[in-house]
Design a protein around this motif. Structure first.
Motif, PDB file in Angstrom:
ATOM      1  N   ILE A 128       0.843  -1.204   0.000  1.00  0.00           N
ATOM      2  CA  ILE A 128       0.000   0.000   0.000  1.00  0.00           C
ATOM      3  C   ILE A 128       0.876   1.252   0.000  1.00  0.00           C
ATOM      4  O   ILE A 128       0.636   2.202  -0.748  1.00  0.00           O
ATOM      5  CB  ILE A 128      -0.943  -0.001   1.237  1.00  0.00           C
ATOM      6  N   LYS A 182     -16.397   2.958   5.430  1.00  0.00           N
ATOM      7  CA  LYS A 182     -15.426   2.010   4.852  1.00  0.00           C
ATOM      8  C   LYS A 182     -16.151   1.039   3.935  1.00  0.00           C
ATOM      9  O   LYS A 182     -16.944   0.223   4.402  1.00  0.00           O
ATOM     10  CB  LYS A 182     -14.784   1.275   6.038  1.00  0.00           C
ATOM     11  N   SER A 185     -11.980  -3.521   2.324  1.00  0.00           N
ATOM     12  CA  SER A 185     -10.635  -3.527   2.913  1.00  0.00           C
ATOM     13  C   SER A 185      -9.853  -4.698   2.344  1.00  0.00           C
ATOM     14  O   SER A 185     -10.455  -5.664   1.862  1.00  0.00           O
ATOM     15  CB  SER A 185     -10.728  -3.646   4.434  1.00  0.00           C
ATOM     16  N   PRO A 186      -8.534  -4.621   2.404  1.00  0.00           N
ATOM     17  CA  PRO A 186      -7.744  -5.739   1.875  1.00  0.00           C
ATOM     18  C   PRO A 186      -8.004  -7.038   2.632  1.00  0.00           C
ATOM     19  O   PRO A 186      -7.961  -8.109   2.057  1.00  0.00           O
ATOM     20  CB  PRO A 186      -6.290  -5.284   2.090  1.00  0.00           C
ATOM     21  N   PHE A 221      -9.215   0.217  -0.611  1.00  0.00           N
ATOM     22  CA  PHE A 221     -10.393   0.367   0.257  1.00  0.00           C
ATOM     23  C   PHE A 221     -11.625   0.888  -0.481  1.00  0.00           C
ATOM     24  O   PHE A 221     -12.660   1.120   0.121  1.00  0.00           O
ATOM     25  CB  PHE A 221     -10.059   1.303   1.432  1.00  0.00           C
ATOM     26  N   ASN A 314      -3.921   0.243  17.128  1.00  0.00           N
ATOM     27  CA  ASN A 314      -4.608  -0.630  16.176  1.00  0.00           C
ATOM     28  C   ASN A 314      -4.483  -2.083  16.620  1.00  0.00           C
ATOM     29  O   ASN A 314      -3.377  -2.584  16.814  1.00  0.00           O
ATOM     30  CB  ASN A 314      -4.061  -0.440  14.752  1.00  0.00           C
ATOM     31  N   ARG A 316      -5.344  -4.424  14.786  1.00  0.00           N
ATOM     32  CA  ARG A 316      -5.048  -5.198  13.568  1.00  0.00           C
ATOM     33  C   ARG A 316      -3.574  -5.021  13.227  1.00  0.00           C
ATOM     34  O   ARG A 316      -3.082  -3.892  13.139  1.00  0.00           O
ATOM     35  CB  ARG A 316      -5.915  -4.719  12.408  1.00  0.00           C
ATOM     36  N   LEU A 318      -1.199  -4.730  10.568  1.00  0.00           N
ATOM     37  CA  LEU A 318      -1.423  -4.368   9.161  1.00  0.00           C
ATOM     38  C   LEU A 318      -0.514  -5.141   8.198  1.00  0.00           C
ATOM     39  O   LEU A 318      -0.656  -5.031   6.993  1.00  0.00           O
ATOM     40  CB  LEU A 318      -1.241  -2.858   8.969  1.00  0.00           C
ATOM     41  N   PHE A 321      -2.758  -8.919   9.016  1.00  0.00           N
ATOM     42  CA  PHE A 321      -4.223  -8.826   9.160  1.00  0.00           C
ATOM     43  C   PHE A 321      -4.747  -9.455  10.455  1.00  0.00           C
ATOM     44  O   PHE A 321      -5.949  -9.465  10.700  1.00  0.00           O
ATOM     45  CB  PHE A 321      -4.975  -9.485   7.996  1.00  0.00           C
ATOM     46  N   SER A 351     -10.091  -1.089  15.540  1.00  0.00           N
ATOM     47  CA  SER A 351     -10.245  -2.370  14.824  1.00  0.00           C
ATOM     48  C   SER A 351     -10.738  -3.532  15.682  1.00  0.00           C
ATOM     49  O   SER A 351     -10.353  -3.680  16.848  1.00  0.00           O
ATOM     50  CB  SER A 351      -8.933  -2.819  14.164  1.00  0.00           C
ATOM     51  N   GLY A 373     -15.161   0.230  12.120  1.00  0.00           N
ATOM     52  CA  GLY A 373     -15.612   0.219  10.727  1.00  0.00           C
ATOM     53  C   GLY A 373     -16.547  -0.924  10.449  1.00  0.00           C
ATOM     54  O   GLY A 373     -17.770  -0.789  10.427  1.00  0.00           O
TER      55      GLY A 373
HETATM   56  O1  LIG Z   1      -8.837  -3.190   7.385  1.00  0.00           O
HETATM   57  C1  LIG Z   1      -7.889  -3.709   6.762  1.00  0.00           C
HETATM   58  O2  LIG Z   1      -7.967  -4.801   6.191  1.00  0.00           O
HETATM   59  C2  LIG Z   1      -6.587  -2.989   6.635  1.00  0.00           C
HETATM   60  C3  LIG Z   1      -5.558  -3.541   5.910  1.00  0.00           C
HETATM   61  C4  LIG Z   1      -4.349  -2.887   5.753  1.00  0.00           C
HETATM   62  C5  LIG Z   1      -4.172  -1.651   6.319  1.00  0.00           C
HETATM   63  C6  LIG Z   1      -5.196  -1.071   7.048  1.00  0.00           C
HETATM   64  C7  LIG Z   1      -6.388  -1.724   7.216  1.00  0.00           C
HETATM   65  N1  LIG Z   1      -7.434  -1.165   7.910  1.00  0.00           N
HETATM   66  C8  LIG Z   1      -7.411   0.096   8.515  1.00  0.00           C
HETATM   67  C9  LIG Z   1      -7.961  -0.006   9.866  1.00  0.00           C
HETATM   68  O3  LIG Z   1      -7.187  -0.089  10.753  1.00  0.00           O
HETATM   69  C10 LIG Z   1      -9.455  -0.134  10.058  1.00  0.00           C
HETATM   70  O4  LIG Z   1     -10.121   0.339   8.939  1.00  0.00           O
HETATM   71  C11 LIG Z   1     -10.055   0.554  11.251  1.00  0.00           C
HETATM   72  O5  LIG Z   1      -9.289   0.449  12.395  1.00  0.00           O
HETATM   73  C12 LIG Z   1     -11.438  -0.073  11.517  1.00  0.00           C
HETATM   74  O6  LIG Z   1     -11.302  -1.461  11.711  1.00  0.00           O
HETATM   75  P1  LIG Z   1     -12.563  -2.422  11.722  1.00  0.00           P
HETATM   76  O7  LIG Z   1     -13.538  -1.931  12.755  1.00  0.00           O
HETATM   77  O8  LIG Z   1     -12.020  -3.762  12.109  1.00  0.00           O
HETATM   78  O9  LIG Z   1     -13.159  -2.385  10.363  1.00  0.00           O
END
Ligand SMILES: O=C(O)c1ccccc1NCC(=O)[C@H](O)[C@H](O)COP(=O)(O)O
Length: 396
Positions: A128, A182, A185-186, A221, A314, A316, A318, A321, A351, A373
């Motif tokens: 990205i 949103k 997402s990937p 996205f 976060n 998550r 990145l 995942f 996340s 999201g």
């Molecule tokens: O959401 C992904 O898959 C992602 C992949 C690579 C980089 C960033 C990514 N997401 C950004 C985020 O951190 C989320 O959109 C945001 O925190 C909301 O998360 P969620 O509630 O789990 O949709």
């Protein structure tokens, strides 16, 4: 055709250029290389020449005797990009796109680039970021900073992002909600087919969101700056976070010009100096900064930077995942948590939040805001989705 085999690194030259004494790069199946113009070839350590002849017919004498190694003048390329060095000392694993492709190596008269050595992103975040580097370079050409600065001067004034979070927390006693607009997402693909960003934003506002996060990246996205502008122009009062992969200060001006009130700076991709510099620019142009961290090292780096008021943890990873909400708790424990409280920093849990139990868990860990999201955007009625997430109506 000549073939050279490097005895030490098992690099093989499958073919040589027909005209070596120029500066053209040649792609072979395994790497690209070139001869250095007019370079005298005295020896070629660690390499065995199976056949060697320059195009002018003169023989190239390439030593193959390992005992001569010390005496030989190996010019192993150390394309030491100081940026990469600094990033490494800060524990930043995400590399930036090499400006001229993969690093250049020198061996004797040759310069060559190995494939898959720095020229292929190692994970999705790196991909990205590399894509963003190219995208921003193209956008900058179309809209140079000078004209962009003028656009920021006439943009609708920024709203108080942190003020909105604090007010919501005080009102509800629950983490303030940054609801994310949103589409895809990937990691999860398309989250909602019938995606109307303005409708979703209004539904979030109605449900009690304090602020909104709007994804603007198109490639991964399916977001856009048009979405951000449309939401702002539709009269939504919630302050807006431009959810982008910021790699260049130009993007800060662009986000402000498009109506953003806040931007995300990701510690995994930005060096400390970049975060400091960008934070200063944001202050100048009225943008709130949310700095995102994922691990202890990133948190410790960010806590050393003056003027940071908002940190997102976060859950998550990145790069992989993987989502684990206990990450928020882990980063807020002990001395780190204490330092955060002393500095009066507001922490946002990001996340993987789906249930009232998840919200209670991160609140207990110490967050005063959450960024959500997927669990909201997937609900047919995102307003109701907010009440389901919190276990009660937070709009009143
Ligand atoms: O959401 C992904 O898959 C992602 C992949 C690579 C980089 C960033 C990514 N997401 C950004 C985020 O951190 C989320 O959109 C945001 O925190 C909301 O998360 P969620 O509630 O789990 O949709």
């Amino acid at each position: 055709m000549q073939e050279l085999i490097c005895a030490t690194s098992s690099v093989s030259f499958n073919s040589l250029p027909s005209s070596p004494f120029n500066h053209t790069f040649y792609d072979t199946t395994r790497f690209t290389f070139r001869f250095l113009k007019n370079k005298h070839i005295a020896s070629f350590p660690c390499m065995r020449a199976q056949q060697s002849e320059a195009t002018d017919g003169s023989a190239i004498n390439i030593a193959s005797d390992d005992s001569k190694v010390d005496a030989l003048d190996i010019k192993e390329s150390k394309v030491k990009n100081s940026q990469i060095d600094i990033a490494a000392t800060q524990g930043i694993k995400i590399r930036r796109r090499p400006p001229t492709g993969p690093p250049l190596h020198h061996v004797g008269p040759f310069e060559f680039r190995l494939q898959n050595e720095g020229n292929t992103p190692r994970n999705i975040l790196e991909e990205i970021v590399w894509n963003k580097d190219t995208e921003v370079a193209q956008m900058r050409e179309k809209k140079p900073l000078g004209s962009l600065k003028k656009a920021t001067d006439i943009a609708a004034p920024p709203r108080d992002f942190i003020g909105a979070l604090k007010a919501s927390y005080e009102k509800t006693g629950m983490p303030a909600l940054i609801a994310e607009v949103k589409k895809a997402s990937p990691s999860r693909g398309v989250l909602r087919e019938d995606f109307d960003p303005v409708e979703i934003a209004k539904a979030y506002e109605k449900g009690g969101a304090a602020c909104l996060s709007v994804l603007t990246d198109a490639k991964y996205f399916q977001g856009s700056f048009e979405n951000l502008e449309a939401i702002r122009n539709a009269g939504v009062k919630c302050p807006l976070l431009c959810k982008e992969f910021i790699v260049d200060a130009w993007q800060l001006y662009y986000a402000r010009a498009k109506g953003a009130d806040a931007v995300l700076l990701i510690a995994a991709i930005l060096q400390d100096l970049d975060i400091k510099y960008m934070t200063k620019i944001c202050k100048m142009i009225g943008l709130t900064v949310l700095v995102e961290v994922h691990d202890e090292n990133e948190m410790d780096r960010v806590l050393e930077i003056d003027g940071i008021q908002l940190i997102g943890i976060n859950n998550r990873n990145l790069e992989t995942f993987e989502v684990d909400i206990s990450n928020t708790k882990k980063l807020l424990e002990g001395a780190r948590g204490e330092k955060i409280r002393q500095k009066g920093i507001i922490v946002v849990g990001e996340s993987g939040l789906f249930t009232p139990a998840d919200v209670a868990y991160v609140q207990e860990a110490g967050v005063k805001a959450i960024l959500v999201g997927e669990s909201l955007v997937k609900q047919e009625d995102p307003t109701k989705g907010i009440a389901l997430l919190f276990g009660k109506d937070i709009s009143a």
